[in-house]
Design a protein around this motif. Structure first.
Motif, short mmCIF file in Angstrom:
data_model
loop_
_atom_site.label_atom_id
_atom_site.label_comp_id
_atom_site.label_asym_id
_atom_site.label_seq_id
_atom_site.Cartn_x
_atom_site.Cartn_y
_atom_site.Cartn_z
N ASN A 1 0.75 -1.10 -0.01
CA ASN A 1 0.03 0.07 -0.15
C ASN A 1 0.98 1.30 -0.11
O ASN A 1 1.45 1.42 0.84
N THR A 2 0.85 2.02 -1.04
CA THR A 2 1.63 3.29 -1.24
C THR A 2 1.22 4.23 -0.13
O THR A 2 1.83 5.56 -0.10
N ASP A 3 0.06 4.12 0.30
CA ASP A 3 -0.48 5.27 1.48
C ASP A 3 0.46 5.09 2.74
O ASP A 3 0.46 6.20 3.38
N SER B 1 -5.82 2.82 -6.96
CA SER B 1 -4.36 3.46 -7.21
C SER B 1 -3.40 3.48 -6.19
O SER B 1 -2.07 3.56 -6.47
N ASP B 2 -3.70 3.26 -4.86
CA ASP B 2 -2.57 3.37 -3.96
C ASP B 2 -2.14 1.87 -3.47
O ASP B 2 -1.55 1.48 -2.54
N GLU B 3 -2.58 0.78 -4.38
CA GLU B 3 -2.33 -0.54 -4.01
C GLU B 3 -1.10 -1.03 -5.12
O GLU B 3 -1.73 -1.24 -6.44
N LEU B 4 -0.16 -1.68 -4.81
CA LEU B 4 0.50 -2.31 -5.95
C LEU B 4 0.53 -3.89 -5.53
O LEU B 4 0.29 -4.33 -4.43
N ARG B 5 0.63 -4.69 -6.90
CA ARG B 5 0.57 -5.93 -6.44
C ARG B 5 1.68 -6.87 -7.23
O ARG B 5 2.14 -6.22 -8.48
N THR B 6 2.16 -7.69 -6.71
CA THR B 6 3.19 -8.63 -7.54
C THR B 6 2.62 -10.03 -7.55
O THR B 6 1.55 -10.39 -6.94
N LYS B 7 3.37 -11.00 -8.17
CA LYS B 7 3.06 -12.42 -8.21
C LYS B 7 4.07 -12.90 -7.67
O LYS B 7 5.05 -12.95 -8.10
N ARG C 1 7.97 8.69 -7.38
CA ARG C 1 7.85 9.89 -7.61
C ARG C 1 6.94 10.30 -6.33
O ARG C 1 5.94 9.86 -5.93
N TYR C 2 7.24 11.66 -5.84
CA TYR C 2 6.31 12.00 -4.62
C TYR C 2 5.94 13.54 -4.60
O TYR C 2 6.79 14.24 -5.50
#
Length: 180
Positions: free
Chosen positions: A61-63, A90-96, A108-109
């Motif tokens: 979670n990028t938050d 949009s605030d969640e990244l997923r991987t496998k 970037r921020y």
């Protein structure tokens, strides 16, 4: 520079008194202008940082990052890039198939807004003069027609400074799709 110093410089360039009483008088309006400039400068400068984040159940979670994430550039573990994609939010990244644990995220921020004259904008100090130029330009836009022509000069100067800045900025490789 603190916002107090930035506002003092802007008032000097506007040929106005720049004492504490004058700064207090213009503080609310200048803070709005300064925050507009900070957002614009940050977008042009493409601020980025690396920090450690925790992957849990192939989700991050990028938050939970230190700053507001504009765009994730890379995920890495032990120097190896990890492919990722955005989840349902949009605030969640997923991987496998990546084990839980610490990762290095490069992103970037957007710096936080400034709310008082005692704060310093969270931009490199070399960018603070751009804020002064932007404040002066925005203030002159609101004045009479003679002052508006001076505003155009300040806005042109501001844009020129930003263009030069873009050329000199080194950012991580962000051309890959889905962080691969």
């Amino acid at each position: 520079m603190t916002m107090n110093q930035i506002f003092s410089q802007a008032l000097r360039e506007l040929n106005r008194p720049n004492d504490n009483l004058s700064i207090a008088k213009w503080q609310e309006q200048f803070l709005r202008f300064a925050n507009e400039a900070i957002v614009d400068i940050a977008a042009s400068y493409r601020l980025w940082r690396k920090e450690t984040a925790r992957l849990q159940d192939n989700r991050l979670n990028t938050d939970n990052l230190s700053y507001a994430c504009v765009k994730v550039l890379t995920l890495e573990r032990d120097g190896v890039r990890i492919p990722f994609y955005y989840g349902t939010n949009s605030d969640e990244l997923r991987t496998k198939n990546v084990p839980d644990g610490e990762l290095t995220i490069t992103y970037r921020y957007m710096p936080p807004t400034v709310t008082t004259v005692l704060q310093s904008p969270e931009l490199p100090a070399c960018l603070h003069p751009l804020i002064v130029t932007f404040i002066v330009a925005r203030e002159r836009i609101q004045l009479d027609s003679a002052a508006r022509s001076g505003s155009k000069v300040n806005l042109d100067l501001y844009e020129t400074m930003k263009k030069r800045l873009r050329v000199s900025v080194a950012t991580p490789d962000d051309q890959s799709i889905y962080g691969i």
